[in-house]
Design an enzyme around this catalytic site. Structure first.
Site, PDB file in Angstrom:
ATOM      1  N   ASP A  24       0.823  -1.208   0.000  1.00  0.00           N
ATOM      2  CA  ASP A  24       0.000   0.000   0.000  1.00  0.00           C
ATOM      3  C   ASP A  24       0.860   1.262   0.000  1.00  0.00           C
ATOM      4  O   ASP A  24       1.966   1.261   0.545  1.00  0.00           O
ATOM      5  CB  ASP A  24      -0.908  -0.021   1.254  1.00  0.00           C
ATOM      6  CG  ASP A  24      -2.062   0.954   1.133  1.00  0.00           C
ATOM      7  OD1 ASP A  24      -2.348   1.421   0.006  1.00  0.00           O
ATOM      8  OD2 ASP A  24      -2.687   1.252   2.165  1.00  0.00           O
ATOM      9  N   TRP A  29       2.853   7.924  -2.672  1.00  0.00           N
ATOM     10  CA  TRP A  29       4.235   8.081  -3.144  1.00  0.00           C
ATOM     11  C   TRP A  29       4.252   8.999  -4.379  1.00  0.00           C
ATOM     12  O   TRP A  29       5.060   9.918  -4.470  1.00  0.00           O
ATOM     13  CB  TRP A  29       4.815   6.707  -3.484  1.00  0.00           C
ATOM     14  CG  TRP A  29       6.257   6.715  -3.880  1.00  0.00           C
ATOM     15  CD1 TRP A  29       7.346   6.522  -3.070  1.00  0.00           C
ATOM     16  CD2 TRP A  29       6.784   6.932  -5.206  1.00  0.00           C
ATOM     17  NE1 TRP A  29       8.512   6.606  -3.802  1.00  0.00           N
ATOM     18  CE2 TRP A  29       8.194   6.853  -5.111  1.00  0.00           C
ATOM     19  CE3 TRP A  29       6.204   7.181  -6.447  1.00  0.00           C
ATOM     20  CZ2 TRP A  29       9.022   7.017  -6.213  1.00  0.00           C
ATOM     21  CZ3 TRP A  29       7.039   7.363  -7.559  1.00  0.00           C
ATOM     22  CH2 TRP A  29       8.436   7.274  -7.428  1.00  0.00           C
ATOM     23  N   ARG A  37      -1.004   8.918 -10.212  1.00  0.00           N
ATOM     24  CA  ARG A  37      -0.998   7.707  -9.384  1.00  0.00           C
ATOM     25  C   ARG A  37      -0.389   6.494 -10.093  1.00  0.00           C
ATOM     26  O   ARG A  37       0.299   5.681  -9.487  1.00  0.00           O
ATOM     27  CB  ARG A  37      -2.426   7.369  -8.939  1.00  0.00           C
ATOM     28  CG  ARG A  37      -3.015   8.360  -7.957  1.00  0.00           C
ATOM     29  CD  ARG A  37      -4.463   8.004  -7.640  1.00  0.00           C
ATOM     30  NE  ARG A  37      -4.582   6.671  -7.057  1.00  0.00           N
ATOM     31  CZ  ARG A  37      -4.415   6.406  -5.765  1.00  0.00           C
ATOM     32  NH1 ARG A  37      -4.174   7.370  -4.911  1.00  0.00           N
ATOM     33  NH2 ARG A  37      -4.521   5.165  -5.325  1.00  0.00           N
ATOM     34  N   HIS A  41       2.228   3.212  -9.023  1.00  0.00           N
ATOM     35  CA  HIS A  41       2.062   1.763  -9.192  1.00  0.00           C
ATOM     36  C   HIS A  41       3.255   1.179  -9.951  1.00  0.00           C
ATOM     37  O   HIS A  41       3.768   0.117  -9.620  1.00  0.00           O
ATOM     38  CB  HIS A  41       0.766   1.447  -9.952  1.00  0.00           C
ATOM     39  CG  HIS A  41      -0.479   1.890  -9.236  1.00  0.00           C
ATOM     40  ND1 HIS A  41      -0.687   1.630  -7.899  1.00  0.00           N
ATOM     41  CD2 HIS A  41      -1.575   2.578  -9.655  1.00  0.00           C
ATOM     42  CE1 HIS A  41      -1.868   2.142  -7.545  1.00  0.00           C
ATOM     43  NE2 HIS A  41      -2.417   2.730  -8.584  1.00  0.00           N
ATOM     44  N   TRP A  73     -11.910  -2.573  -7.633  1.00  0.00           N
ATOM     45  CA  TRP A  73     -12.694  -2.441  -8.875  1.00  0.00           C
ATOM     46  C   TRP A  73     -13.464  -1.127  -8.872  1.00  0.00           C
ATOM     47  O   TRP A  73     -13.895  -0.651  -9.924  1.00  0.00           O
ATOM     48  CB  TRP A  73     -13.680  -3.606  -9.047  1.00  0.00           C
ATOM     49  CG  TRP A  73     -13.050  -4.912  -9.431  1.00  0.00           C
ATOM     50  CD1 TRP A  73     -13.029  -6.070  -8.689  1.00  0.00           C
ATOM     51  CD2 TRP A  73     -12.371  -5.230 -10.659  1.00  0.00           C
ATOM     52  NE1 TRP A  73     -12.364  -7.069  -9.371  1.00  0.00           N
ATOM     53  CE2 TRP A  73     -11.952  -6.577 -10.581  1.00  0.00           C
ATOM     54  CE3 TRP A  73     -12.060  -4.498 -11.809  1.00  0.00           C
ATOM     55  CZ2 TRP A  73     -11.258  -7.209 -11.608  1.00  0.00           C
ATOM     56  CZ3 TRP A  73     -11.359  -5.134 -12.841  1.00  0.00           C
ATOM     57  CH2 TRP A  73     -10.970  -6.468 -12.729  1.00  0.00           C
ATOM     58  N   LEU A 135      10.616 -20.737  -4.244  1.00  0.00           N
ATOM     59  CA  LEU A 135       9.631 -19.861  -3.605  1.00  0.00           C
ATOM     60  C   LEU A 135       8.309 -19.995  -4.335  1.00  0.00           C
ATOM     61  O   LEU A 135       8.275 -20.014  -5.569  1.00  0.00           O
ATOM     62  CB  LEU A 135      10.106 -18.400  -3.696  1.00  0.00           C
ATOM     63  CG  LEU A 135       9.148 -17.341  -3.137  1.00  0.00           C
ATOM     64  CD1 LEU A 135       9.185 -17.343  -1.610  1.00  0.00           C
ATOM     65  CD2 LEU A 135       9.508 -15.943  -3.661  1.00  0.00           C
ATOM     66  N   ARG A 198      -4.981  -1.432   9.274  1.00  0.00           N
ATOM     67  CA  ARG A 198      -6.187  -2.209   8.961  1.00  0.00           C
ATOM     68  C   ARG A 198      -5.811  -3.298   7.970  1.00  0.00           C
ATOM     69  O   ARG A 198      -4.768  -3.222   7.315  1.00  0.00           O
ATOM     70  CB  ARG A 198      -7.291  -1.319   8.398  1.00  0.00           C
ATOM     71  CG  ARG A 198      -6.899  -0.490   7.194  1.00  0.00           C
ATOM     72  CD  ARG A 198      -8.085   0.308   6.641  1.00  0.00           C
ATOM     73  NE  ARG A 198      -7.645   1.198   5.589  1.00  0.00           N
ATOM     74  CZ  ARG A 198      -7.320   2.486   5.772  1.00  0.00           C
ATOM     75  NH1 ARG A 198      -7.416   3.022   6.968  1.00  0.00           N
ATOM     76  NH2 ARG A 198      -6.911   3.229   4.764  1.00  0.00           N
TER      77      ARG A 198
HETATM   78  C1  IPE Z   1      -5.492  -2.723   0.071  1.00  0.00           C
HETATM   79  O1  IPE Z   1      -5.121  -1.409  -0.138  1.00  0.00           O
HETATM   80  C2  IPE Z   1      -5.552  -3.479  -1.235  1.00  0.00           C
HETATM   81  C3  IPE Z   1      -4.274  -3.776  -1.869  1.00  0.00           C
HETATM   82  C4  IPE Z   1      -3.102  -3.506  -1.377  1.00  0.00           C
HETATM   83  C5  IPE Z   1      -4.340  -4.463  -3.137  1.00  0.00           C
HETATM   84  P1  IPE Z   1      -6.207  -0.239  -0.331  1.00  0.00           P
HETATM   85  O2  IPE Z   1      -5.458   1.008  -0.528  1.00  0.00           O
HETATM   86  O3  IPE Z   1      -7.162  -0.626  -1.396  1.00  0.00           O
HETATM   87  O4  IPE Z   1      -6.969  -0.273   1.066  1.00  0.00           O
HETATM   88  P2  IPE Z   1      -7.665   0.897   1.876  1.00  0.00           P
HETATM   89  O5  IPE Z   1      -8.614   1.575   0.925  1.00  0.00           O
HETATM   90  O6  IPE Z   1      -6.605   1.816   2.342  1.00  0.00           O
HETATM   91  O7  IPE Z   1      -8.343   0.222   3.022  1.00  0.00           O
HETATM   92  C1  IPE Z   2      -1.545   0.204  -3.333  1.00  0.00           C
HETATM   93  O1  IPE Z   2      -1.389   1.576  -3.394  1.00  0.00           O
HETATM   94  C2  IPE Z   2      -1.877  -0.418  -4.670  1.00  0.00           C
HETATM   95  C3  IPE Z   2      -3.256  -0.941  -4.776  1.00  0.00           C
HETATM   96  C4  IPE Z   2      -4.141  -0.891  -3.825  1.00  0.00           C
HETATM   97  C5  IPE Z   2      -3.643  -1.533  -6.033  1.00  0.00           C
HETATM   98  P1  IPE Z   2      -2.617   2.577  -3.388  1.00  0.00           P
HETATM   99  O2  IPE Z   2      -3.032   2.828  -4.796  1.00  0.00           O
HETATM  100  O3  IPE Z   2      -3.701   2.109  -2.490  1.00  0.00           O
HETATM  101  O4  IPE Z   2      -1.923   3.872  -2.795  1.00  0.00           O
HETATM  102  P2  IPE Z   2      -2.498   4.891  -1.723  1.00  0.00           P
HETATM  103  O5  IPE Z   2      -3.014   4.097  -0.563  1.00  0.00           O
HETATM  104  O6  IPE Z   2      -3.588   5.646  -2.409  1.00  0.00           O
HETATM  105  O7  IPE Z   2      -1.347   5.750  -1.351  1.00  0.00           O
HETATM  106 MG    MG Z   3      -4.099   2.388  -0.540  1.00  0.00          MG
END
Ligand code: IPE
Ligand code: IPE
Ligand code: MG
Length: 247
Positions: A24, A29, A37, A41, A73, A135, A198
């Site tokens: 996450d 970042w 965004r 990724h 999604w 692995l 969480r």
């Molecule tokens: C959890 O991260 C899902 C993944 C890492 C794929 P999210 O960014 O979607 O979760 P929330 O919204 O902070 O709970």
């Molecule tokens: C995790 O990073 C990647 C996925 C959940 C797919 P986020 O996209 O949730 O990044 P933040 O939480 O918005 O920083």
């Molecule tokens: Mg996130």
């Protein structure tokens, strides 16, 4: 590629067999750098590589990465599409290297919802890495813990209706056999990056007694030393499983 931490990890016999990661912080970042965004990724791919290498070096046997959740999604279509394309890119670019390193890739989740190009890429990487013994890498895609448990209820009910299973025979083992992770042990350690406390609908059943490690590091900045730190911290934990410590 040795580090002090890896020596310390190896000195202790208790290396976690299965490590799971909620990757996450990619969006934050990118935001901190004024970037879109999707570039966060893309940068996160380095951290995937670092974690795979770290897991191999530490002697971890199963690494499970939460790459895309059921709830993801609901993100804007351009972001969903960028994530799917990144997955295809990863499958095409890293498959050969993973195979050489003895990594066997499994992709787990509700893949019916995934587009056909991504599904083909998933098939390619799982086929080409089959048989790797160093692995096992589980990529959790279109995965949600609640959905997995609803699916379990449906599978068990269908078996009851078909007369294959008596309701009295439904127990933890029977339910466990319906999960996407039916053939792997539960995670010993869960790492979540970006400082969120969480689990965001991840592996609700499997995490019952998993040790949690939360780091403020954002996923694109996560490196193998961060991975080793999490393992070292795990090695100092006292896992009691609801019982009392033996004297
Ligand atoms: C959890 O991260 C899902 C993944 C890492 C794929 P999210 O960014 O979607 O979760 P929330 O919204 O902070 O709970
Ligand atoms: C995790 O990073 C990647 C996925 C959940 C797919 P986020 O996209 O949730 O990044 P933040 O939480 O918005 O920083
Ligand atoms: Mg996130």
């Amino acid at each position: 590629m040795s580090s002090d931490n890896i020596d310390r990890i190896r000195l202790c016999s208790d290396v976690p067999e299965h490590v799971a990661i909620i990757m996450d912080g990619n969006g934050r970042w990118a935001g901190e750098r004024g970037l879109p965004r999707h570039l966060g990724h893309r940068e996160g791919m380095n951290a995937v590589r670092e974690s795979v290498e770290g897991a191999i070096a530490a002697g971890v046997q199963i690494l499970t990465l939460f790459a895309f959740s059921t709830e993801n999604w609901n993100r804007p279509p351009q972001e969903v599409s960028a994530l799917m394309q990144l997955l295809q890119h990863y499958a095409r670019r890293e498959g050969e290297e993973l195979r050489k390193r003895g990594v066997e890739v499994h992709v787990l989740g509700e893949l019916d919802r995934v587009d056909s190009a991504t599904r083909r890429a998933i098939e390619t990487i799982t086929d080409s890495t089959r048989g790797g013994i160093t692995l096992r890498l589980n990529l959790m895609i279109s995965y949600g813990g609640r959905e997995e448990l609803v699916r379990a209820a449906r599978i068990l009910s269908e078996r009851v209706r078909a007369g294959e299973l008596d309701p009295d025979e439904i127990n933890e083992d029977e339910l466990q056999k319906t999960l996407f992770t039916r053939d792997v042990r539960e995670p010993d350690l869960l790492i979540r990056t970006s400082g969120e406390f969480r689990i965001s609908n991840f592996m609700l059943w499997q995490l019952a007694y998993t040790e949690l490690h939360i780091t403020r590091v954002l996923w694109p900045d996560f490196g193998r030393e961060d991975f080793f730190e999490a393992i070292l911290e795990y090695q100092n934990r006292d896992r009691r499983f609801g019982s009392v410590r033996s004297q």
